[in-house]
Design a protein around this motif. Sequence first.
Motif, mmCIF file in Angstrom:
data_model
loop_
_atom_site.group_PDB
_atom_site.id
_atom_site.type_symbol
_atom_site.label_atom_id
_atom_site.label_comp_id
_atom_site.label_asym_id
_atom_site.label_seq_id
_atom_site.Cartn_x
_atom_site.Cartn_y
_atom_site.Cartn_z
ATOM 1 N N LYS A 149 0.821 -1.210 0.000
ATOM 2 C CA LYS A 149 0.000 0.000 0.000
ATOM 3 C C LYS A 149 0.853 1.256 0.000
ATOM 4 O O LYS A 149 0.455 2.288 -0.552
ATOM 5 C CB LYS A 149 -0.928 -0.007 1.219
ATOM 6 N N GLU A 150 2.021 1.189 0.623
ATOM 7 C CA GLU A 150 2.921 2.344 0.670
ATOM 8 C C GLU A 150 4.337 1.867 0.951
ATOM 9 O O GLU A 150 4.549 0.857 1.619
ATOM 10 C CB GLU A 150 2.472 3.332 1.757
ATOM 11 N N LEU A 151 5.292 2.612 0.430
ATOM 12 C CA LEU A 151 6.705 2.311 0.690
ATOM 13 C C LEU A 151 7.494 3.613 0.750
ATOM 14 O O LEU A 151 7.276 4.531 -0.047
ATOM 15 C CB LEU A 151 7.317 1.428 -0.399
ATOM 16 N N TYR A 152 8.411 3.695 1.710
ATOM 17 C CA TYR A 152 9.485 4.678 1.665
ATOM 18 C C TYR A 152 10.663 4.024 0.970
ATOM 19 O O TYR A 152 10.889 2.808 1.120
ATOM 20 C CB TYR A 152 9.879 5.119 3.073
ATOM 21 N N PHE A 153 11.444 4.821 0.228
ATOM 22 C CA PHE A 153 12.546 4.214 -0.506
ATOM 23 C C PHE A 153 13.617 5.238 -0.857
ATOM 24 O O PHE A 153 13.418 6.448 -0.746
ATOM 25 C CB PHE A 153 12.030 3.531 -1.778
ATOM 26 N N HIS A 154 14.734 4.718 -1.295
ATOM 27 C CA HIS A 154 15.782 5.532 -1.920
ATOM 28 C C HIS A 154 16.604 4.620 -2.804
ATOM 29 O O HIS A 154 16.786 3.429 -2.499
ATOM 30 C CB HIS A 154 16.680 6.216 -0.890
ATOM 31 N N THR A 155 17.100 5.183 -3.889
ATOM 32 C CA THR A 155 17.901 4.416 -4.838
ATOM 33 C C THR A 155 19.315 4.962 -4.910
ATOM 34 O O THR A 155 19.619 6.030 -4.359
ATOM 35 C CB THR A 155 17.272 4.471 -6.242
ATOM 36 N N GLY A 156 20.166 4.230 -5.609
ATOM 37 C CA GLY A 156 21.524 4.697 -5.872
ATOM 38 C C GLY A 156 22.014 4.152 -7.204
ATOM 39 O O GLY A 156 21.636 3.045 -7.606
ATOM 40 N N SER A 157 22.832 4.919 -7.890
ATOM 41 C CA SER A 157 23.436 4.444 -9.148
ATOM 42 C C SER A 157 24.741 5.183 -9.390
ATOM 43 O O SER A 157 24.767 6.416 -9.430
ATOM 44 C CB SER A 157 22.485 4.654 -10.331
ATOM 45 N N ALA A 158 25.821 4.417 -9.519
ATOM 46 C CA ALA A 158 27.128 5.005 -9.832
ATOM 47 C C ALA A 158 28.121 3.889 -10.108
ATOM 48 O O ALA A 158 28.125 2.871 -9.394
ATOM 49 C CB ALA A 158 27.634 5.873 -8.683
ATOM 50 N N TYR A 159 28.943 4.081 -11.145
ATOM 51 C CA TYR A 159 30.034 3.152 -11.468
ATOM 52 C C TYR A 159 29.540 1.720 -11.662
ATOM 53 O O TYR A 159 30.235 0.763 -11.336
ATOM 54 C CB TYR A 159 31.115 3.200 -10.384
ATOM 55 N N GLY A 160 28.321 1.561 -12.191
ATOM 56 C CA GLY A 160 27.780 0.235 -12.465
ATOM 57 C C GLY A 160 26.930 -0.334 -11.344
ATOM 58 O O GLY A 160 26.314 -1.393 -11.511
ATOM 59 N N VAL A 161 26.874 0.332 -10.210
ATOM 60 C CA VAL A 161 26.032 -0.110 -9.096
ATOM 61 C C VAL A 161 24.611 0.428 -9.282
ATOM 62 O O VAL A 161 24.425 1.602 -9.600
ATOM 63 C CB VAL A 161 26.596 0.376 -7.747
ATOM 64 N N TYR A 162 23.636 -0.443 -9.072
ATOM 65 C CA TYR A 162 22.243 -0.026 -8.928
ATOM 66 C C TYR A 162 21.767 -0.573 -7.581
ATOM 67 O O TYR A 162 21.899 -1.769 -7.306
ATOM 68 C CB TYR A 162 21.371 -0.555 -10.069
#
Length: 512
Positions: free
Chosen positions: A440-453
């Motif tokens: 129903k709901e999510l808090y989140f954060h992503t990252g991407s750099a140098y091939g990392v997801y």
Amino acid sequence: MIKNLKNIHIEKKHIPILVCFSLLLLCIVFIMSGLYYSKNTSTQEVMTEQALVTNSGWVTEGGKTYYYNPDTHQKHTGWLVEGEDKYYFSPQTHAMVKGLLKLSDKEWFYFDQDGRMYRDCTVDNYVIHKSGLITKKIMSDEKRQLHQEQLQQAVDSISASYGADGVSVAVIENGAVTDTFQYGYAVKPNTPMTDDTKIRIASISKVVLSMIGFSMRDTGVVTLESSIGDYWGFEIKNPSYPNHTISLSNIFTHTSSISDLGSYQGIEDKLRRNIVFRNTQPSHPASCSYCNFAFAVAGATLEKAGGKVIDDLADEAFFNHLGVDASFISGKLKDTSLLAQLYYADGSTGRDVGYLSSYKGSNTPGENGTSVVGSLCISAQDMAKLVCILANNGAYEGTRYLTPKSVREMETPYCETDYHGVKVKQCMPLKYNTNIYGEKELYFHTGSAYGVYSLFTYNPKTRNGVVVITTGASGAQDQYGIYAICGDISNAIYSALRNADTSYDQNLVLAK
């Protein structure tokens, strides 16, 4: 000397005199005894009264804590509420309760070592409702084993479909880290990914930096709403909006009006020359724009305020207590042999372990802005512990790291922002979305750099969550604007958790 009492002769006329004299002696004895008793009783009453007056409020006696009513000076029993905290004092011993408390078969509570009742969190496998009542989730060993096997198969299949070289996953159930899964290599072709592998997690680092900032606010080191210039020793203003404050709080919401400059070097010089601002009003929702350089400024500001480099601040606030070996400055890890090499989807190297192991940053507070934007090296398992702190309103395994107020502020949507073409709520600096991955709901954060997801998510109601860190995978995005490999793995895990009836609001069993 009188030798024979029988020979004593008292004249009849002397008898009344002797009787009066005897009565007088008895009166004197009685009066003296009364004075003595009165004196001692009065002294005891004064001493008792003094003791009662002395014992007012919180008192520790013989290693136990009591609360004396300030009006009656009597020991308090039962519940006591002070602000947001709730305590319980035994009716039998009058002492403050710590640990588990059973009031009835259906009323169990849990208190920390300071006597505060836990609420809205998970401690020692007990799921604690916001009312303070304990509930406990139960999964049989056989079901748990099948659950794990199915999840590992899902991680393997999804990782392979996106061409990943290495993947590390951690699962959170009811606010506790319960499982980890790995796929592929930390360093090709001989070093497999493990649950201890440290991976540079890119922009998820920003959330950990913000948690450090809130911890410093909780302990009185910084004020998030004041001007960051207070910690640099000179005025920092957007020249287009000189009456508006540039603060850590508006940096954390990406509304600081600071420009996303390409280089994170020379932060102090750039701030002094006033060349870091856009022509937008600080703190205004319309100013919301994702900004790496602003977080470099925030990290350097926290170092200035705390008088220590970022790793020392992180260790004090979280890592040491959690037993975590993690670092914003990769070369300062306790065991750099656990570092993962970072690979792009084409197989080339984004960052090799030699470079990561040799990077030492600066020992001068205020000079590690480059290190805080996306450089945190940590395992998925340890990152999940930090996510648990957020999911548990600031606590993890019986220890409080952030106040509930700080977690509420981090989770409060401030404005709406465009995230890879998808509208989401911008918090501090968490993002928030509804009806995502079956939740129903999510808090989140992503990252991407140098091939990392990378991605972490958590549901604030169920306190279930997932951390996914990948290298060498495709950067395709899903319908939520999230890197598809991370989203697909998260979706599979949330589905498995729901099917296993481990969510917070299903099939609750009261702890006995």
